[in-house]
Design an enzyme around this catalytic site. Sequence first.
Site, PDB file in Angstrom:
ATOM      1  N   THR A 174      32.318  44.286  41.219  1.00  0.00           N
ATOM      2  CA  THR A 174      31.201  44.276  42.158  1.00  0.00           C
ATOM      3  C   THR A 174      31.143  45.569  42.954  1.00  0.00           C
ATOM      4  O   THR A 174      32.168  46.226  43.162  1.00  0.00           O
ATOM      5  CB  THR A 174      31.332  43.088  43.132  1.00  0.00           C
ATOM      6  OG1 THR A 174      30.337  43.173  44.147  1.00  0.00           O
ATOM      7  CG2 THR A 174      32.705  43.074  43.793  1.00  0.00           C
ATOM      8  N   TYR A 216      35.888  38.152  49.745  1.00  0.00           N
ATOM      9  CA  TYR A 216      35.323  38.333  48.405  1.00  0.00           C
ATOM     10  C   TYR A 216      35.559  39.755  47.903  1.00  0.00           C
ATOM     11  O   TYR A 216      35.981  39.961  46.760  1.00  0.00           O
ATOM     12  CB  TYR A 216      33.831  38.014  48.423  1.00  0.00           C
ATOM     13  CG  TYR A 216      33.105  38.387  47.153  1.00  0.00           C
ATOM     14  CD1 TYR A 216      33.231  37.601  46.013  1.00  0.00           C
ATOM     15  CD2 TYR A 216      32.292  39.512  47.098  1.00  0.00           C
ATOM     16  CE1 TYR A 216      32.569  37.936  44.842  1.00  0.00           C
ATOM     17  CE2 TYR A 216      31.621  39.849  45.931  1.00  0.00           C
ATOM     18  CZ  TYR A 216      31.764  39.062  44.810  1.00  0.00           C
ATOM     19  OH  TYR A 216      31.105  39.407  43.652  1.00  0.00           O
TER      20      TYR A 216
END
Length: 399
Positions: A174, A216
Site C-alpha cells: 500500500t 494498518y
Amino acid sequence: MNTLAPSPAASTGVPEPSFIATDESSDSGSGAPGASTAPLPFSRASLLDDSPVLITGGAGFIGCNLADHLLSHGRRVRIFDNVSRPGVEKNLVWLRSRHGDRLQLRLGDIRDPQAVEAALRGAGPVFHFAAQVAVTTSLGDPFADFEVNARGTLNLLEAIRRSPRRHGLVFTSTNKVYGHLEDVPLQVAGRRYEPVAPGLRHGFDESRPLSFHSPYGCSKGAADQYVLDYARTFGLPAVVFRMSCIYGRHQCGNEDQGWIAHFLLSAIGGRPITLYGDGRQVRDALHVDDLVDALLRAQERVDRLTGRAFNIGGGPARTTSLLELMDLIRDLRGAPPAVEFADWRAADQRYYVSDIRAFCDVAGWSPRVGLADGVARLHDWLVEHPSVTPAELAESSAR
C-alpha cells in the site's frame, strides 16, 4: 481482498458456498466452455505444467478479476479465502458459473499456517492479496490487524520457503507505507490540493522514505519489508506493488476501503456521502483491468525483478479529488449526490499520486483506462449488479 477475518476455527458469519473444497478433491476438472487455451505471459518454467495459480484473498474484487482473466486464458486457479467480507461469496459463485472445476476453492484463514501450507501444496505462481484492508479497523483492533497482515504474510513466506517447488510471488502492499506525507507542502488549486514543489509533478517514486503511520500502515509495511527481505535473504522470487486507489467491477466498497465504489453505491441508493476533511484530498486511481495487466507482467518477470518494490496506481494522468469525483458522479447520475462533511481522519493523506515510471520502464506497462471512462464503467456495472445491500455495507463499515 479479505477484510478482518474471524479466527481460523470460527465461523465467518457468511453462508459458505456449497462448492467450496477444503481438501484436494477439486484439483482436476474441465475448463469453462469457451475459455481460451492461449498461454499467459508467465515465466517459461510456469508454462511447462498446469499447476494452479494460487491467489490468497482471491474472493475479493482484485482477486476475482485476476482469477477470471487467468481462467479465461486456460490457467487453473486456486483461491484461498475466508469469505469474511460481505458480498464476496457472490464473486465465487460467479467464477464457478463461468469456469467450472478449473477453479479450485480453499476456505481458510491466512493466520492459520497449516491451512496456508495446504493451500500452497501443488500450486505454482502466487498472488498474495489476503489482508485486513482498512485503516479505521486497524485503529480499533491493532492486534488482529497485525495478525492478518504481518503474521499472515509471514505464514505464506515460510510456506513458500519450505516448499520443494519454486513459487513466484507478487504481493500487494500500500502507499500507506509512505506515511502521512505531512512534510510535503501543499497548496489549494480550485477543488483540489497540489504540491507546491514542481518536482512532484510525476508523483511519489520508490525513493520516498518509508514512514509507517497507523497500525494498518505498520502491519502492511512490515509485510512489505518481509517480502523484500525473503527475496534477499532466502532467494524467493518476489515483487511488491505499493498500490494507490484501485477500482472496478466486483468491488464491494465501503467508506474505509473501495471508496470510489462506495461513493457510487451511495449515490445509486440515494444515501448521503460523507467526505472526511474538506474534500480536496487527491488520489490517483487505477482501473482493475490495468492492474491485472500489471500483475501478470510482474509475475512474468518475477525472476528479473525479484526484491524490488514498485509504486502502482493511475499516475498523474488519472487523479481526482473527492470534490471532483462528486462532480463526476453528478454527471453520471444527472443530479448532484447528497454530501455531508466530517472531521479529518487519522493518517489520511491529503495528497498522494503514484510515480509509476519505474514499473512502466521495466515491464512495458502503462494504464489504458481513463478515469472518467473507468468510473462510468463501474457505475454502470453497479447499476446492473446490485450485489451488496445497504445493511451489508453498514456491517462491513462497522468492522
